[in-house]
Scaffold this motif. Structure first.
Motif, short mmCIF file in Angstrom:
data_model
loop_
_atom_site.label_atom_id
_atom_site.label_comp_id
_atom_site.label_asym_id
_atom_site.label_seq_id
_atom_site.Cartn_x
_atom_site.Cartn_y
_atom_site.Cartn_z
N UNK A 235 -9.36 52.95 -15.44
CA UNK A 235 -8.19 53.49 -16.13
C UNK A 235 -7.18 52.39 -16.46
N UNK A 236 -7.06 51.43 -15.55
CA UNK A 236 -6.16 50.30 -15.79
C UNK A 236 -6.68 49.44 -16.94
N UNK A 237 -7.98 49.16 -16.92
CA UNK A 237 -8.59 48.34 -17.98
C UNK A 237 -8.48 49.01 -19.34
N UNK A 238 -8.59 50.33 -19.37
CA UNK A 238 -8.51 51.06 -20.63
C UNK A 238 -7.13 50.92 -21.28
N UNK A 239 -6.14 50.59 -20.46
CA UNK A 239 -4.79 50.34 -20.98
C UNK A 239 -4.59 48.86 -21.32
N UNK A 240 -5.70 48.10 -21.25
CA UNK A 240 -5.66 46.66 -21.49
C UNK A 240 -4.73 45.97 -20.51
N UNK A 241 -4.81 46.40 -19.28
CA UNK A 241 -4.04 45.82 -18.20
C UNK A 241 -4.99 45.39 -17.08
N UNK A 242 -4.41 44.76 -16.07
CA UNK A 242 -5.17 44.34 -14.90
C UNK A 242 -4.53 44.92 -13.65
N UNK A 243 -5.29 44.97 -12.57
CA UNK A 243 -4.73 45.37 -11.28
C UNK A 243 -3.62 44.38 -10.91
N UNK A 244 -2.44 44.89 -10.62
CA UNK A 244 -1.30 44.02 -10.30
C UNK A 244 -1.65 43.06 -9.17
N UNK B 297 4.25 45.63 -16.13
CA UNK B 297 3.48 45.39 -17.36
C UNK B 297 3.33 43.89 -17.62
N UNK B 298 4.41 43.14 -17.43
CA UNK B 298 4.36 41.70 -17.67
C UNK B 298 3.38 41.01 -16.71
N UNK B 299 3.35 41.45 -15.45
CA UNK B 299 2.38 40.88 -14.51
C UNK B 299 0.97 41.20 -14.97
N UNK B 300 0.76 42.43 -15.41
CA UNK B 300 -0.59 42.88 -15.77
C UNK B 300 -1.13 42.21 -17.03
N UNK B 301 -0.25 41.80 -17.92
CA UNK B 301 -0.75 41.20 -19.17
C UNK B 301 -0.51 39.69 -19.26
N UNK B 302 0.41 39.17 -18.44
CA UNK B 302 0.72 37.73 -18.48
C UNK B 302 0.46 37.02 -17.16
N UNK B 303 0.80 37.71 -16.08
CA UNK B 303 0.78 37.07 -14.77
C UNK B 303 2.20 36.93 -14.25
N UNK B 304 2.35 36.81 -12.93
CA UNK B 304 3.69 36.77 -12.33
C UNK B 304 4.48 35.53 -12.73
N UNK B 305 3.78 34.41 -12.82
CA UNK B 305 4.48 33.15 -13.11
C UNK B 305 4.80 32.95 -14.58
N UNK B 306 4.33 33.85 -15.43
CA UNK B 306 4.47 33.64 -16.87
C UNK B 306 5.57 34.47 -17.51
N UNK B 307 6.45 35.07 -16.68
CA UNK B 307 7.59 35.77 -17.27
C UNK B 307 8.84 35.46 -16.47
#
Length: 201
Positions: A96-105, A21-31
């Motif tokens: 389906x991923x976008x509808x969850x307000x996420x991005x493809x990992x 979830x953190x990758x999808x909403x922030x990015x890998x380097x941002x958590x």
């Protein structure tokens, strides 16, 4: 660190869930591991117990995401017979991923590719290679059944679809507009459909 904290059933899975979830909403380097520990109410030592470093966490995350995506693609293949329907299903997975307000990992990781740990980089490429191989098979099927027409090779078309879908996600996300993504995906796939009037007598 308490023994129950590191051995509690499902802890590794929960860590991966939060990291995804953190990758999808922030990015890998941002958590950080602190973010994961805070969310799960465990110590950072407990996170390190399961994933020694962030590179190991990232590799496990990509492996799980890639395996799940492969299962989803297999499900599309089992559910739909014709190539156009399978391509629509491919776009639907991303919607389906976008509808969850996420991005493809792996789409997010591709954007951060140069700053990722080197051990993670080949896994990101393998994800897209796997996706494009599946698309290539569907496109070749579409040519054989007469439902699709390609300007170039099936591999080139598969790469175009992957790039177009991932790019459409990236652009649609800041607008919070899934309709924007749907329009782009529909246009991309419509360009591959064979014009039935061409084959009419």
């Amino acid at each position: 660190m308490a023994a129950h904290e590191q051995d509690k059933p499902g802890t590794a899975t929960h860590i991966l869930d939060v990291a995804e979830l953190l990758v999808q909403v922030r990015g890998f380097n941002a958590f950080s591991y602190t973010d994961i520990a805070r969310e799960l109410r465990i110590s950072t030592a407990a996170v390190h117990y399961h994933f020694a470093g962030k590179a190991e966490l990232g590799e496990a995350l990509i492996a799980r995401y890639t395996a799940r995506f492969a299962q989803d693609l297999a499900g599309i293949g089992a559910r739909f017979t014709l190539a156009p329907a399978r391509l629509d299903g491919f776009g639907g997975l991303h919607l389906a991923v976008l509808l969850q307000r996420r991005m493809c990992v792996c789409g997010v990781l591709a954007a951060e590719y140069q700053t990722l740990p080197q051990s993670m980089q080949p896994a990101v490429i393998r994800f897209f290679d796997q996706s494009e191989t599946w698309l290539q098979d569907v496109l070749e099927q579409g040519q054989e059944e007469g439902s699709l027409q390609l300007a170039g090779s099936a591999r080139q078309a598969a790469q175009m679809i992957t790039s177009g879908i991932e790019g459409a996600m990236l652009v649609a996300a800041p607008y919070g507009d899934t309709g924007r993504f749907q329009a782009a995906a529909a246009s991309l796939l419509a360009g591959l459909l064979r014009d039935k009037t061409e084959s009419s007598p």
